[in-house]
Design an enzyme around this catalytic site. Structure first.
Site, mmCIF file in Angstrom:
data_model
loop_
_atom_site.group_PDB
_atom_site.id
_atom_site.type_symbol
_atom_site.label_atom_id
_atom_site.label_comp_id
_atom_site.label_asym_id
_atom_site.label_seq_id
_atom_site.Cartn_x
_atom_site.Cartn_y
_atom_site.Cartn_z
ATOM 1 N N ASP A 252 -4.736 0.643 2.982
ATOM 2 C CA ASP A 252 -4.731 0.035 1.650
ATOM 3 C C ASP A 252 -6.066 0.256 0.953
ATOM 4 O O ASP A 252 -6.330 -0.351 -0.093
ATOM 5 C CB ASP A 252 -4.455 -1.475 1.746
ATOM 6 C CG ASP A 252 -3.184 -1.763 2.510
ATOM 7 O OD1 ASP A 252 -2.104 -1.511 1.986
ATOM 8 O OD2 ASP A 252 -3.287 -2.221 3.674
ATOM 9 N N LYS A 386 8.250 -7.119 -2.822
ATOM 10 C CA LYS A 386 8.208 -5.672 -2.597
ATOM 11 C C LYS A 386 9.533 -5.127 -3.121
ATOM 12 O O LYS A 386 10.579 -5.277 -2.463
ATOM 13 C CB LYS A 386 8.022 -5.373 -1.116
ATOM 14 C CG LYS A 386 6.672 -5.845 -0.596
ATOM 15 C CD LYS A 386 6.513 -5.640 0.883
ATOM 16 C CE LYS A 386 5.089 -5.983 1.313
ATOM 17 N NZ LYS A 386 4.923 -6.010 2.783
HETATM 18 P P1 PGA Z 1 3.624 -2.714 4.138
HETATM 19 O O1 PGA Z 1 2.428 -3.647 3.748
HETATM 20 O O2 PGA Z 1 3.992 -1.883 2.973
HETATM 21 O O3 PGA Z 1 3.099 -1.913 5.280
HETATM 22 O O4 PGA Z 1 4.736 -3.630 4.545
HETATM 23 C C1 PGA Z 1 2.148 -3.931 2.439
HETATM 24 C C2 PGA Z 1 1.461 -5.261 2.351
HETATM 25 O O5 PGA Z 1 1.990 -6.286 2.845
HETATM 26 O O6 PGA Z 1 0.374 -5.269 1.796
#
Ligand code: PGA
Length: 478
Positions: A252, A386
């Protein structure tokens, strides 16, 4: 057909005359431009085809990109295909063919779009998002959406949303707000990743992310300035303490020094905030992603240690104590996924202590049924949205509404393997989420979201309101 017949068939003489009259009435300084715009508006947009292709995401893994063609323009969108935890419904379509691209290819999803989805959407008005999303869902035979795949569904739905905003000649965030029936003026507080661990980095830190929330900024622009300055001070601090080979970054964009405890990471960030001069104006958040290190009923804080001391295994009640301690020692205001995805009992027990915002990630999977249960049982008090776990734009807006109705916080999120599509920035403003999580102030796929929010704030001018101190309540109050 003669010229005269052609003119008559398409009522061209009348339409041209109307356009010329309109230009004269408006005293248009550039009549040709005015007339061409006028004529363009006279022809409503319809979807003429949907073409998909395989691109690569920020991890270098395949993702779906869609080009939605109307009779007027082409609108592109892409959706990450980050996988959901095992045993949950929110999966993406990856190819049955396992030899290519380490079994991560999405050629099957591309084909479904080019064949089935395109055929179903041709002729539709791109402004009718609900009808388009319904048509996509209708194609999806199985209840769990494994007929099409979340990645394919979302990429098409976002491309249609962009086409709808273009046809209405309004910004994307405004079009999204119209779909919700609200106004769009709230800029979210960014949850900016500064340290990575968990499965997003090769260090020993068990938790996935440490984030900073510049709640004391006067606007989004200043929030990003505060985030960026703190991030760069943190880099120096890590380099001074652990050496220059320690500030490599994780998935990230957060730094990934080889620290092993949560408090060691929080201490580094506190020093960086202090050095940047933002004491009291920046709060802290963590994403534990505890599902990744839950073994049976215990949590293995040493799950990435080459040699385990045996002291790393904690019960859920031990974890509650650890979190409570952290909340009392640090300005820690938000904890995401503190327990395993199916540990409803301890998540509720911790949320009930009201020590901070408790964000449901794997617990909820952005799934309406799981959210309903969590609302009823008070298992958490915030949603991380998400969109590629939901499927379509309208469904995403629905789950945001569910969370708002429960007076929860709402954090619109990227995925760790993401594309350079900035849609979630407009989604966060359009849905008045109050919070956005898009990684570090570095790496292209993160910055494309934050930079889009800078543009939106500039465009809104004095109408824009930074959620700031109302980061948790902005969602439910608008
Ligand atoms: P992920 O994590 O896309 O690997 O699930 C994203 C997050 O929770 O920041």
């Amino acid at each position: 057909m003669s010229v005269q017949e052609y003119l008559e068939k398409h009522l061209l003489s009348r339409k041209i005359e109307e356009a010329v009259n309109a230009a004269v009435r408006a005293k248009a300084p550039d009549p040709v431009l005015f007339i061409s715009t006028h004529m363009r508006r006279a022809a409503p947009a319809v979807i003429t085809s949907v073409r998909a292709r395989q691109i690569l995401d920020s991890r270098g893994e395949p993702a779906v990109e869609v080009a939605l063609h109307t009779n007027k323009a082409v609108h592109r969108a892409s959706a990450a295909a980050a996988d959901a935890p095992e045993g949950t419904a929110a999966d993406a379509t990856r190819d049955a063919e396992k030899r290519k691209l380490l079994a991560r290819a999405v050629a099957d999803a591309v084909q479904v779009i080019n064949d089935k989805v395109s055929e179903a959407l041709v002729g539709m008005d791109p402004q009718q998002q609900a009808q388009i999303d319904q048509a996509i869902m209708d194609l999806d035979k199985a209840h769990h959406k494994d007929g099409i795949g979340m990645n394919a569904m979302l990429a098409v739905s976002i491309a249609a949303c962009k086409a709808g905003s273009a046809e209405k000649e309004v910004p994307l965030y405004k079009h999204i707000a119209d779909l919700v029936g609200k106004s769009a003026t709230t800029l979210p507080v960014p949850a900016i990743t500064v340290i990575n661990g968990g499965t997003h980095a090769g260090n020993r830190l068990p938790i996935q992310e440490i984030m900073i929330l510049p709640v004391g900024a006067k606007n989004f622009e200043e929030a990003m300035q505060m985030g960026s300055e703190t991030y760069h001070h943190l880099k120096d601090i890590i380099s001074e303490k652990y050496g220059p080979d320690s500030y490599n970054i994780g998935e990230d964009g957060g730094f990934a020094p080889n620290i092993s405890s949560i408090s060691e990471g929080l201490d580094l960030v506190i020093v960086a905030i202090d050095r940047a001069g933002y004491n009291g104006r920046i709060k802290l958040a963590i994403d534990v992603a505890a599902t990744d290190f839950c073994i049976g009923k215990k949590y293995d804080l040493e799950f990435k240690f080459a040699e385990k001391s045996g002291q790393g295994f904690k019960t859920a009640d031990d974890m509650i104590e650890i979190y409570s301690q952290l909340c009392s020692e640090y300005p820690l205001v938000s904890i995401e996924q503190p327990f395993d995805k199916d540990d409803w009992e301890h998540s509720k027990k911790f949320t009930t202590l009201e020590l901070c915002q408790v964000v449901g990630d794997d617990l909820l999977m952005s799934d309406p049924d799981r959210i309903k249960r969590a609302v009823n049982e008070y298992t958490c008090n915030a949603l991380v949205l998400k969109a590629n776990q939901v499927g379509t734009v309208m469904e995403a807006l629905e789950v945001v509404k569910q969370a708002k109705d429960a007076h929860w916080g709402v954090m619109v999120s990227h995925r760790s393997g993401d594309t350079d599509d900035s849609f979630i920035a407009d989604l966060a403003v359009g849905a008045a989420a109050g919070q956005i999580k898009a990684g570090a102030p570095c790496r292209g796929e993160c910055l494309t979201k934050y930079n889009q929010l800078l543009r939106i704030e500039e465009e809104l001018g004095s109408d824009g309101v930074y959620a700031g101190g109302n980061w948790r309540t902005a969602a439910s109050s608008s």
